[in-house]
Design a protein around this motif. Sequence first.
Motif, PDB file in Angstrom:
ATOM      1  N   CYS A  30       0.811  -1.236   0.000  1.00  0.00           N
ATOM      2  CA  CYS A  30       0.000   0.000   0.000  1.00  0.00           C
ATOM      3  C   CYS A  30       0.839   1.279   0.000  1.00  0.00           C
ATOM      4  CB  CYS A  30      -0.962   0.000   1.186  1.00  0.00           C
ATOM      5  SG  CYS A  30      -0.126   0.192   2.793  1.00  0.00           S
ATOM      6  N   MET A  31       2.157   1.135   0.007  1.00  0.00           N
ATOM      7  CA  MET A  31       3.106   2.252   0.027  1.00  0.00           C
ATOM      8  C   MET A  31       3.022   3.086   1.318  1.00  0.00           C
ATOM      9  SD  MET A  31       4.955   1.624  -2.491  1.00  0.00           S
ATOM     10  CE  MET A  31       6.028   3.042  -2.558  1.00  0.00           C
ATOM     11  N   TYR A  32       2.596   2.461   2.418  1.00  0.00           N
ATOM     12  CA  TYR A  32       2.622   3.133   3.717  1.00  0.00           C
ATOM     13  C   TYR A  32       4.064   3.508   4.026  1.00  0.00           C
ATOM     14  CZ  TYR A  32       2.400   3.815   8.757  1.00  0.00           C
ATOM     15  OH  TYR A  32       2.511   4.328  10.019  1.00  0.00           O
ATOM     16  N   ASP A  33       4.284   4.728   4.462  1.00  0.00           N
ATOM     17  CA  ASP A  33       5.617   5.238   4.764  1.00  0.00           C
ATOM     18  C   ASP A  33       5.976   4.927   6.223  1.00  0.00           C
ATOM     19  OD1 ASP A  33       7.980   6.614   5.112  1.00  0.00           O
ATOM     20  OD2 ASP A  33       7.142   8.585   4.627  1.00  0.00           O
ATOM     21  N   TYR A  34       6.827   3.918   6.426  1.00  0.00           N
ATOM     22  CA  TYR A  34       7.226   3.525   7.779  1.00  0.00           C
ATOM     23  C   TYR A  34       8.095   4.578   8.457  1.00  0.00           C
ATOM     24  CZ  TYR A  34       5.507  -1.237   7.182  1.00  0.00           C
ATOM     25  OH  TYR A  34       4.711  -2.342   7.003  1.00  0.00           O
ATOM     26  N   THR A  35       8.782   5.412   7.691  1.00  0.00           N
ATOM     27  CA  THR A  35       9.674   6.391   8.312  1.00  0.00           C
ATOM     28  C   THR A  35       8.910   7.403   9.159  1.00  0.00           C
ATOM     29  OG1 THR A  35       9.700   7.660   6.249  1.00  0.00           O
ATOM     30  CG2 THR A  35      11.527   6.153   6.620  1.00  0.00           C
ATOM     31  N   GLN A  36       7.618   7.585   8.905  1.00  0.00           N
ATOM     32  CA  GLN A  36       6.821   8.498   9.735  1.00  0.00           C
ATOM     33  C   GLN A  36       6.667   7.972  11.165  1.00  0.00           C
ATOM     34  OE1 GLN A  36       2.830   8.977   8.181  1.00  0.00           O
ATOM     35  NE2 GLN A  36       2.692   6.800   7.714  1.00  0.00           N
ATOM     36  N   LEU A  37       6.924   6.680  11.359  1.00  0.00           N
ATOM     37  CA  LEU A  37       6.843   6.105  12.703  1.00  0.00           C
ATOM     38  C   LEU A  37       7.936   6.645  13.623  1.00  0.00           C
ATOM     39  CD1 LEU A  37       6.034   2.375  11.862  1.00  0.00           C
ATOM     40  CD2 LEU A  37       4.465   4.102  12.756  1.00  0.00           C
ATOM     41  N   ASN A  38       8.991   7.187  13.042  1.00  0.00           N
ATOM     42  CA  ASN A  38      10.058   7.751  13.863  1.00  0.00           C
ATOM     43  C   ASN A  38       9.547   8.944  14.684  1.00  0.00           C
ATOM     44  OD1 ASN A  38      12.705   7.773  14.840  1.00  0.00           O
ATOM     45  ND2 ASN A  38      13.318   9.325  13.365  1.00  0.00           N
ATOM     46  N   ASP A  39       8.524   9.611  14.183  1.00  0.00           N
ATOM     47  CA  ASP A  39       7.944  10.749  14.902  1.00  0.00           C
ATOM     48  C   ASP A  39       6.837  10.338  15.867  1.00  0.00           C
ATOM     49  OD1 ASP A  39       9.615  12.464  13.472  1.00  0.00           O
ATOM     50  OD2 ASP A  39       8.169  12.644  11.837  1.00  0.00           O
ATOM     51  N   ASP A  40       6.425   9.077  15.808  1.00  0.00           N
ATOM     52  CA  ASP A  40       5.358   8.575  16.685  1.00  0.00           C
ATOM     53  C   ASP A  40       5.830   7.258  17.298  1.00  0.00           C
ATOM     54  OD1 ASP A  40       3.039   7.792  17.962  1.00  0.00           O
ATOM     55  OD2 ASP A  40       1.758   7.932  16.181  1.00  0.00           O
ATOM     56  N   ARG A  41       6.648   7.381  18.338  1.00  0.00           N
ATOM     57  CA  ARG A  41       7.289   6.196  18.925  1.00  0.00           C
ATOM     58  C   ARG A  41       6.285   5.221  19.531  1.00  0.00           C
ATOM     59  NH1 ARG A  41      12.980   6.068  18.977  1.00  0.00           N
ATOM     60  NH2 ARG A  41      13.558   7.501  17.328  1.00  0.00           N
ATOM     61  N   SER A  42       5.152   5.694  20.030  1.00  0.00           N
ATOM     62  CA  SER A  42       4.173   4.751  20.578  1.00  0.00           C
ATOM     63  C   SER A  42       3.572   3.902  19.459  1.00  0.00           C
ATOM     64  CB  SER A  42       3.086   5.465  21.363  1.00  0.00           C
ATOM     65  OG  SER A  42       2.357   6.338  20.533  1.00  0.00           O
ATOM     66  N   LYS A  43       3.322   4.500  18.309  1.00  0.00           N
ATOM     67  CA  LYS A  43       2.811   3.751  17.153  1.00  0.00           C
ATOM     68  C   LYS A  43       3.890   2.781  16.645  1.00  0.00           C
ATOM     69  CE  LYS A  43      -0.080   3.000  13.711  1.00  0.00           C
ATOM     70  NZ  LYS A  43      -1.355   2.342  13.883  1.00  0.00           N
ATOM     71  N   LEU A  44       5.151   3.228  16.641  1.00  0.00           N
ATOM     72  CA  LEU A  44       6.252   2.349  16.239  1.00  0.00           C
ATOM     73  C   LEU A  44       6.304   1.143  17.168  1.00  0.00           C
ATOM     74  CD1 LEU A  44       8.766   1.576  14.633  1.00  0.00           C
ATOM     75  CD2 LEU A  44      10.079   3.158  16.073  1.00  0.00           C
ATOM     76  N   ASP A  45       6.186   1.370  18.477  1.00  0.00           N
ATOM     77  CA  ASP A  45       6.205   0.253  19.427  1.00  0.00           C
ATOM     78  C   ASP A  45       5.049  -0.712  19.166  1.00  0.00           C
ATOM     79  OD1 ASP A  45       8.480   1.243  20.593  1.00  0.00           O
ATOM     80  OD2 ASP A  45       7.509   1.920  22.439  1.00  0.00           O
ATOM     81  N   GLU A  46       3.870  -0.189  18.844  1.00  0.00           N
ATOM     82  CA  GLU A  46       2.722  -1.049  18.526  1.00  0.00           C
ATOM     83  C   GLU A  46       3.035  -1.944  17.324  1.00  0.00           C
ATOM     84  OE1 GLU A  46      -0.934   1.090  17.882  1.00  0.00           O
ATOM     85  OE2 GLU A  46      -0.585   2.347  19.646  1.00  0.00           O
ATOM     86  N   VAL A  47       3.623  -1.354  16.285  1.00  0.00           N
ATOM     87  CA  VAL A  47       3.975  -2.116  15.079  1.00  0.00           C
ATOM     88  C   VAL A  47       5.026  -3.166  15.415  1.00  0.00           C
ATOM     89  CG1 VAL A  47       5.007  -1.959  12.769  1.00  0.00           C
ATOM     90  CG2 VAL A  47       3.345  -0.242  13.513  1.00  0.00           C
ATOM     91  N   LEU A  48       6.016  -2.791  16.215  1.00  0.00           N
ATOM     92  CA  LEU A  48       7.063  -3.742  16.609  1.00  0.00           C
ATOM     93  C   LEU A  48       6.478  -4.900  17.402  1.00  0.00           C
ATOM     94  CD1 LEU A  48       9.864  -1.235  17.663  1.00  0.00           C
ATOM     95  CD2 LEU A  48       9.754  -2.569  15.552  1.00  0.00           C
ATOM     96  N   ILE A  49       5.612  -4.595  18.370  1.00  0.00           N
ATOM     97  CA  ILE A  49       5.008  -5.638  19.207  1.00  0.00           C
ATOM     98  C   ILE A  49       4.182  -6.596  18.346  1.00  0.00           C
ATOM     99  CG2 ILE A  49       3.278  -6.066  20.997  1.00  0.00           C
ATOM    100  CD1 ILE A  49       4.343  -3.418  22.313  1.00  0.00           C
TER     101      ILE A  49
END
Length: 129
Positions: A30-49
């Motif tokens: 879907c071309m979701y930009d993962y680099t935007q997760l660097n600005d939202d660490r709680s969302k990044l943690d959710e994706v990692l978990i």
Amino acid sequence: MKSTIYIKCPECRENGLLIERQGKYFCANCMYDYTQLNDDRSKLDEVLIENLQVKGFGPLFAIALYERVTLTPPLEARDYVFKLAEDNNNIEIMEPTSKLDLLKNPILLIFIVVFVIVIIGLALLSVYG
């Protein structure tokens, strides 16, 4: 270098290839930009978990994602993801077996010794035989 990292995408919810384009990382579906997760660490943690809970290479892919999104060195990324797993219901991460661990297996060690002796014996027979 081609990517072989598959991440469960927070946008399309599919398990998709992580691709790199012009210094950014995207979901191939879907071309979701993962680099935007660097600005939202709680969302990044959710994706990692979520990816830590995927059997097989999920933990390795989670570490790779964290490393790329945050520009963190590999060992630091590994430590962060392992700590995240521990802090979230002790998600079990199976570490890859090292080659030295295999040599600690007595049956495998005996097999290797017998195999080497047979090969040496066959070599001596062909030379002196």
